[in-house]
Design a protein around this motif. Structure first.
Motif, PDB file in Angstrom:
ATOM      1  N   ARG A 185       6.105  56.889   8.596  1.00  0.00           N
ATOM      2  CA  ARG A 185       6.122  55.290   8.314  1.00  0.00           C
ATOM      3  C   ARG A 185       5.219  54.913   6.980  1.00  0.00           C
ATOM      4  O   ARG A 185       4.003  54.881   7.046  1.00  0.00           O
ATOM      5  CB  ARG A 185       5.228  55.163   9.178  1.00  0.00           C
ATOM      6  CG  ARG A 185       5.316  53.318   9.741  1.00  0.00           C
ATOM      7  CD  ARG A 185       4.569  52.316  11.279  1.00  0.00           C
ATOM      8  NE  ARG A 185       3.848  52.910  11.275  1.00  0.00           N
ATOM      9  CZ  ARG A 185       2.395  51.943  11.718  1.00  0.00           C
ATOM     10  NH1 ARG A 185       2.343  51.837  12.300  1.00  0.00           N
ATOM     11  NH2 ARG A 185       1.158  53.148  11.345  1.00  0.00           N
ATOM     12  N   SER A 186       5.756  54.094   6.207  1.00  0.00           N
ATOM     13  CA  SER A 186       5.722  54.325   5.022  1.00  0.00           C
ATOM     14  C   SER A 186       4.678  52.871   5.002  1.00  0.00           C
ATOM     15  O   SER A 186       3.806  52.417   4.136  1.00  0.00           O
ATOM     16  CB  SER A 186       5.776  54.494   3.474  1.00  0.00           C
ATOM     17  OG  SER A 186       6.968  54.515   3.431  1.00  0.00           O
ATOM     18  N   HIS A 244       2.941  50.607   7.366  1.00  0.00           N
ATOM     19  CA  HIS A 244       2.558  50.123   7.963  1.00  0.00           C
ATOM     20  C   HIS A 244       2.365  48.844   8.564  1.00  0.00           C
ATOM     21  O   HIS A 244       1.255  48.938   9.638  1.00  0.00           O
ATOM     22  CB  HIS A 244       0.866  50.649   7.681  1.00  0.00           C
ATOM     23  CG  HIS A 244       0.995  51.775   7.470  1.00  0.00           C
ATOM     24  ND1 HIS A 244       1.187  53.153   8.110  1.00  0.00           N
ATOM     25  CD2 HIS A 244       0.651  52.615   6.090  1.00  0.00           C
ATOM     26  CE1 HIS A 244       0.958  54.579   7.719  1.00  0.00           C
ATOM     27  NE2 HIS A 244       0.591  54.499   6.439  1.00  0.00           N
ATOM     28  N   ASP A 270       4.405  52.382  16.093  1.00  0.00           N
ATOM     29  CA  ASP A 270       3.387  53.278  14.677  1.00  0.00           C
ATOM     30  C   ASP A 270       4.309  55.647  14.599  1.00  0.00           C
ATOM     31  O   ASP A 270       5.588  54.825  16.069  1.00  0.00           O
ATOM     32  CB  ASP A 270       2.402  54.063  15.264  1.00  0.00           C
ATOM     33  CG  ASP A 270       1.254  54.951  16.668  1.00  0.00           C
ATOM     34  OD1 ASP A 270       2.710  54.663  17.522  1.00  0.00           O
ATOM     35  OD2 ASP A 270       0.675  54.751  17.493  1.00  0.00           O
ATOM     36  N   THR A 271       4.125  56.114  14.169  1.00  0.00           N
ATOM     37  CA  THR A 271       4.501  57.358  14.307  1.00  0.00           C
ATOM     38  C   THR A 271       5.171  57.610  16.020  1.00  0.00           C
ATOM     39  O   THR A 271       6.844  57.856  16.255  1.00  0.00           O
ATOM     40  CB  THR A 271       4.817  58.238  13.094  1.00  0.00           C
ATOM     41  OG1 THR A 271       3.169  58.169  13.552  1.00  0.00           O
ATOM     42  CG2 THR A 271       4.544  57.801  11.975  1.00  0.00           C
TER      43      THR A 271
END
Length: 406
Positions: free
Chosen positions: A113-114, A116, A121-122
């Motif tokens: 995840r670039s 944010h 979230d990831t």
């Protein structure tokens, strides 16, 4: 069948280039564009951390195959791009897994995840998509370590990118980022390998081939062009310059003692190559000399030949033995071409016992018997230039007048 609409390219050494990174990326964009010259519909975007190709219906299989040879690419993936909508992502991920599922297959979701600002979230994305796959693909199992299938999800501001394949690129630096040099290309095994190795370190090469009809055949010239086409895959295209060399070789044969034929011949080749290098604004000369391999490649011979120029000579294979060079030639698919039995001008008039330790003063003395400047001037006047492109039949490359390309 899954339709990929983009290719995502990851950079290799470019990530280490600091303030110069933009120029390296721009060079890579140019090289990718040249490599895909016959796909005008493809749009290329070189960003700071990734490059993207919008395929717009282009044949993705051909594009993916071409990219594997482009220096400066660490890895790349065919990708599906969707909006930042987790339900759309779920639909595409499930379809992608279903299209590749085999009995007993294991999988995992790997999210980066670039952006944010995305609300998940990831870990949450991995769990959400993994659960969707388990519900919709019967018999599949999760395996975090060494799964059969890894689905990569990358969250970026411009959308979410989904892929299931990471293909290793050629690495190295974009061709042209290290300047321009002229490659002395014979029809042998060593010089194409030397060109390939120089290109891997970012050097743009112009191939120069000496041609002496009727002593060398059309087949020998075509072989040199075919070899150039092989290494053109690493830059998209290469300028190929044919140098008429018959008159010079005949004059050397008449005027120079047998033991110094090869030395004086190589001196004349070096003089002409250096003139071409200067006209083409090159910085160095590249050749396939391997120390001690043949009579003209001993240190005394190199000293006698290099005497005619102050230009740097790059010898990428100088310390490699023949088996090491052959291994690289097979890797880049030039070996079978190189061993075709067509003589080049380095082998015609070759004496049975050339000097392995020629004296510089003798080389100068014997060369002085020739009308050096006049011979070189006539040879330069007869140069022929072609641009050989990847994916193009080298025998059909368009010829251009040399002076028009300066």
């Amino acid at each position: 069948m899954i339709h990929y609409d983009r290719v995502m390219i990851r950079y290799g050494e470019l990530s280490l280039k600091g303030k110069n990174k933009k120029s390296f990326i721009n060079r890579l964009v140019q090289n990718v564009r040249k490599t895909l010259h016959d796909f005008p519909e493809i749009k290329i975007y070189g960003e700071r951390d990734r490059m993207f190709l919008d395929l717009h219906g282009a044949n993705s299989a051909v594009v993916i195959e071409r990219l594997k040879d482009v220096f400066g690419i660490q890895s790349y993936s065919p990708v599906i791009q969707v909006a930042q909508d987790i339900e759309q992502v779920e639909e595409k991920v499930v379809a992608l897994v279903q299209s590749q599922f085999e009995e007993g297959m294991t999988f995992k979701i790997n999210t980066k995840r670039s952006d944010h600002s995305f609300y998940m979230d990831t870990t949450e994305i991995n769990h959400y998509l993994g659960g969707a796959v388990l519900r919709n693909v019967e018999g599949i199992k999760v395996q975090v370590k060494k799964p059969d299938l890894t689905i990569r999800v990358e969250v970026r501001k411009e959308g979410i990118f989904i892929s299931s394949e990471t293909i290793l690129g050629a690495g190295g630096l974009p061709v042209g980022s290290g300047g321009r040099s002229v490659l002395m290309l014979s029809g042998g095994i060593d010089s194409p390998v030397a060109g390939y190795l120089a290109m891997k370190r970012g050097v743009e090469i112009i191939a120069v081939h000496f041609y002496s009809p009727p002593y060398t055949s059309e087949q020998s010239l075509q072989k040199a062009k075919d070899l150039t086409a092989k290494i053109a895959a690493y830059s998209g295209s290469i300028q190929f310059i044919t140098v008429p060399f018959t008159e010079i070789q005949e004059e050397i044969k008449k005027s120079v003692p047998e033991g110094y034929l090869m030395t004086v011949t190589r001196r004349m080749m070096m003089r002409i190559t250096d003139i071409i290098r200067e006209q083409q604004r090159g910085l160095a000369i590249v050749n396939g000399e391997s120390l001690g391999q043949v009579a003209s490649q001993t240190l005394p011979s190199m000293v006698a030949i290099n005497d005619v120029t102050n230009t740097p000579i790059i010898r990428p294979v100088v310390s490699m033995d023949k088996n090491e060079i052959i291994e690289v030639a097979k890797k880049i698919d030039t070996f079978d071409l190189s061993i075709q039995p067509f003589e080049d001008c380095c082998t015609i008039f070759a004496p049975p016992a050339p000097k392995t330790k020629p004296k510089l003063e003798n080389a100068r003395k014997f060369e002085a018997r020739l009308e050096v400047d006049a011979l070189i001037e006539r040879s330069i006047a007869g140069l022929e230039v072609e641009e050989i492109k990847v994916g193009q039949d080298s025998s059909a490359a368009a010829k251009a007048d040399f002076m028009d390309l300066l």
